[in-house]
Design an enzyme around this catalytic site. Structure first.
Site, PDB file in Angstrom:
ATOM      1  N   VAL B  11      46.139  51.904  44.997  1.00  0.00           N
ATOM      2  CA  VAL B  11      46.465  52.600  46.234  1.00  0.00           C
ATOM      3  C   VAL B  11      46.391  54.113  46.034  1.00  0.00           C
ATOM      4  CG1 VAL B  11      48.207  52.949  48.030  1.00  0.00           C
ATOM      5  CG2 VAL B  11      47.918  50.679  46.997  1.00  0.00           C
ATOM      6  N   LYS B 100      58.655  48.486  47.791  1.00  0.00           N
ATOM      7  CA  LYS B 100      59.527  47.541  48.508  1.00  0.00           C
ATOM      8  C   LYS B 100      60.699  47.088  47.660  1.00  0.00           C
ATOM      9  CE  LYS B 100      55.713  45.145  47.353  1.00  0.00           C
ATOM     10  NZ  LYS B 100      54.416  45.447  47.830  1.00  0.00           N
ATOM     11  N   VAL B 127      55.825  47.412  53.592  1.00  0.00           N
ATOM     12  CA  VAL B 127      55.785  46.103  54.253  1.00  0.00           C
ATOM     13  C   VAL B 127      54.473  45.952  55.020  1.00  0.00           C
ATOM     14  CG1 VAL B 127      56.914  44.557  55.901  1.00  0.00           C
ATOM     15  CG2 VAL B 127      58.298  46.151  54.551  1.00  0.00           C
ATOM     16  N   GLY B 129      51.288  46.208  54.345  1.00  0.00           N
ATOM     17  CA  GLY B 129      50.138  47.076  54.098  1.00  0.00           C
ATOM     18  C   GLY B 129      49.785  47.995  55.246  1.00  0.00           C
ATOM     19  N   GLY B 182      41.010  37.936  42.498  1.00  0.00           N
ATOM     20  CA  GLY B 182      41.781  39.178  42.573  1.00  0.00           C
ATOM     21  C   GLY B 182      42.907  39.154  43.599  1.00  0.00           C
ATOM     22  N   GLU B 185      48.069  38.326  40.793  1.00  0.00           N
ATOM     23  CA  GLU B 185      48.170  39.077  39.555  1.00  0.00           C
ATOM     24  C   GLU B 185      48.311  38.128  38.369  1.00  0.00           C
ATOM     25  OE1 GLU B 185      50.673  42.545  39.674  1.00  0.00           O
ATOM     26  OE2 GLU B 185      50.740  42.445  41.855  1.00  0.00           O
ATOM     27  N   ASP B 196      58.596  39.173  46.447  1.00  0.00           N
ATOM     28  CA  ASP B 196      57.935  40.217  47.227  1.00  0.00           C
ATOM     29  C   ASP B 196      58.275  40.062  48.717  1.00  0.00           C
ATOM     30  OD1 ASP B 196      55.413  42.190  47.510  1.00  0.00           O
ATOM     31  OD2 ASP B 196      55.206  40.585  48.990  1.00  0.00           O
ATOM     32  N   LYS B 200      60.570  42.465  51.397  1.00  0.00           N
ATOM     33  CA  LYS B 200      60.068  42.897  52.708  1.00  0.00           C
ATOM     34  C   LYS B 200      60.995  42.426  53.822  1.00  0.00           C
ATOM     35  CE  LYS B 200      55.304  43.074  51.068  1.00  0.00           C
ATOM     36  NZ  LYS B 200      54.076  42.253  50.796  1.00  0.00           N
TER      37      LYS B 200
END
Lengths: 449, 449
Positions: B11, B100, B127, B129, B182, B185, B196, B200
């Site tokens: 990013v 997050k 949250v 993207g 991809g 991870e 995750d 959020k």
């Protein structure tokens, strides 16, 4: 924080209700109480729900009161509202408005007045009712380059087109149904002729492309001429007909337009039915985003108004102001003729050898590439499969050619259709509709990987 | 306006690129140039694209520099980032973060530090993207009462579940595919175990309900235990399985939870596939809204970061600040056991008279109402129609009972399933999944009138 309300109809009365019912909660969110200073209406006796001491017929007096911090305008129309809001902004009062017509016609003057005095000018409710759209464009995507904003922003026409598609009704029947159910006004012109959507497109294009775009800059076609046959033809192609507002940035220019278009039934916008709105935004970095919700209605629009009101009041409490409109890019507006679109053309032709070659020749002459052709025989002159019975007696054999073009300039497409009507073999143009895929093909929500 | 960047991975490198490529445009939007003051990374030699004089390994030194106005944090994790951001905020620097985990664990401390110094704290990128979500919740809906926020906020698990549904693959196979492409991870724990999504959900619930909700307050179930048989069972019911984050306000309390659930295939969330995210918001006045777009990816997330960065920089230029987080409602968090949900339960049973009565009796004892029961014969013990071959030899006749309950407390449902396993006639519980209709029934996008 003292609030003056101009207009107390379907939306305004909901604003009053929510301000009252949620008073404590709004106080906590703003950091100070939100107090209604007055409500300007034409006929006070029609508003028994509003405390009588708040009602006034003197809107000019109300917006000039020194104790007013924010003016909420829900009257609509250009005058006398423009003057009232300019007065308010020039004296440093913040303005929240749902007035798409005024903002699309003279948003520049309002923004300039706000800038001069440091007041806020918010108008989220002017486009797509409850759907947060202007704030995401202006703030969330402030670091991105928006390339396209396209969607369904008028619930009345969407209701009518949905009704035509589901029942096979013609335009007049569907309009009557919409009127009966409260989805169309007694004078539906602003909706069905696309004026409402064009104002919204102007507002969206202005914010998305940092360029002042007015309603007059927006190419506009309504839905009056959409026939049951058009809807049936769309269905036959796996499409549905929607009135779309489309704002694009193309080669350093802005294209803003409102017109009916066929879109594939698999496109997410195709399943937006009834009074709902949905808008796609495509940005260089963010990719494709979609926003969906109710585009009209009292409480729904009041939600957007109150969001703006809380923002304006908060800014005054903490001594700042919201982001101002910027028109620094000042891009030229592309004429519709120079805009690239695709056409669906249905031609009633004599079914004899060589007709397709002749027709294809006309497309080629105008530099318009054909994507698909389908030929439908119409039997022996009973015209049933056709769109309308011809005036003249049909020949012993006739057929319909259904042609979908590749993308070409709208001017070339219009000239092609013109030239086709001059061909001997062409008995008539049964239907012409633009076809939109809306940028990158989207076959379903998602479809990643 | 001088910007310090912490972290320069997928990013961060996009943020650097966009800041450079769009420098003039961003200057016009902010009202002042955005200048990169420094980029803190662990291994400078890995960032040949960043001007060498900007790179530093001394993050603490960078955030303490007097000339820095805004700190953009894209490192992730709790420490040392928490300390760095608290330092920045306390010295009056605004912070933009996509972290997050930190915001869900200790957002209160960050918000307090921002309030104290009057700095901005923005975290739209934390949250969903690229999807504008936090700003609409916090600002556009600031005058409304949000009752529910529910959606798909984790692309990795959505990709895995989509892959399982389309190919019939089991969890392990689909996870491997996600890793190859991809989408997952090397250590997928944070995604597949729901951490995750839970972070959020905590952020969404905090903003939506003006209540401080941390990740620990969020009930969490991941997708590791979702089997190919669960997916097939969902399909048989006209459903699909999604990992949902659900935040609700129920009777003055907040319920926040993350778990896999069956949803009807006709629900708009069902067709959100691959790495896409989509979130429904239901508010008292606005009604139902949907936001859709890409929930991850370098440029997509960078778009959200830059939107926040422009907002923070604009506020500094004009001398204001954005709206602060409010936690004034301070609602209690509902335990999962007290949350009302619906269950789908598949039971392997002996196919003999009275079994259904026995099973139904257990549901009734626990006060759980059954919505539908379907009984599937499994033939004579070959187990093919079943989910897994039983360990023991199947009896001469067995069957599967598929039960969908009405809404009941999660505790009652769990106790019911427990009790069912104790029945002689029940050979095993083949599958348990929650079923979500997500508020009012939505059968398609729109469906108004």
């Amino acid at each position: 924080m003292s609030v003056a309300l101009l207009g107390c109809g379907v939306v305004g009365s909901q604003v009053v209700r929510l301000l009252t019912e949620q008073a404590d909660e709004l106080t906590a969110r703003v950091g100070a109480p939100l107090r209604l200073a007055g409500v300007a209406v034409r006929r006070p006796q029609r508003h028994p729900d509003v405390p009588a001491d708040l009602l006034t017929t003197d809107a000019a007096g109300l917006v000039s009161r020194d104790d007013v911090d924010v003016v909420v305008e829900l009257v609509g129309g250009i005058e006398p509202v423009r003057g009232l809001l300019l007065t308010a902004l020039k004296s440093g009062k913040s303005v929240v408005s749902a007035n798409k017509a005024l903002l699309a016609e003279d948003g520049a003057a309002l923004a300039a007045a706000a800038d001069e005095s440091g007041a806020d000018l918010y108008y989220e409710a002017s486009v797509a009712g409850a759907i947060p759209l202007l704030r995401p464009i202006q703030q969330s995507l402030a670091g991105d380059r928006i390339v396209r904003v396209a969607g369904i922003v008028n619930g009345t026409t969407n209701f009518i087109l949905s009704a035509m598609a589901s029942s096979g009704a013609n335009y007049t029947e569907a309009l009557e149904e919409a009127g009966r159910l409260g989805y169309a006004e007694a004078d539906p012109t602003a909706d069905v002729d696309g004026y409402d959507a064009a104002s919204k497109a102007a507002i969206l294009a202005s914010l998305a492309f940092h360029t002042r775009v007015t309603a007059d800059d927006v190419y506009r076609e309504g839905i009056r001429d959409v026939t049951a046959a058009d809807i049936a033809a769309a269905k036959a192609l796996g499409c549905t007909v929607k009135l779309l507002a489309i704002c694009e940035q193309v080669d350093g220019a802005v294209s803003a337009r409102v017109h009916p278009a066929m879109i594939p039934r698999s496109h997410p916008l195709a399943s937006v039915s009834g009074a709902y709105n949905a808008v796609f935004i495509e940005a260089a970095a963010a990719g494709q985003l979609m926003f969906y919700g109710q585009g009209a209605g009292g409480p729904q629009t009041a939600s957007a108004v109150l969001g703006d009101l809380v923002a304006a009041a908060r800014n005054r409490v903490i001594g700042g102001r919201g982001p101002r409109d910027t028109a620094h890019a000042a891009l030229p507006v592309l004429a519709m003729g120079d805009t690239h679109t695709r056409y669906h053309v249905a031609l009633d032709v004599n079914d004899r050898a060589g007709v397709l070659a002749q027709v294809a020749g006309v497309f080629a002459e105008h530099g318009v590439s054909i994507a698909t052709v389908r030929q439908e025989g119409r039997g022996s002159g009973n015209g049933e499969a056709g769109r309308d019975a011809d005036d003249g007696a049909p020949g012993p054999k006739d057929a319909t050619l259904v042609i979908v073009t590749h993308s070409a300039s709208d001017a070339a497409l219009a000239a092609t259709v013109d030239a086709l009507t001059g061909l001997d073999a062409v008995r008539g143009v049964a239907g012409v509709l633009r076809v939109e895929g809306l940028g990158r093909p989207v076959t379903e929500l998602g479809g990643g990987s």
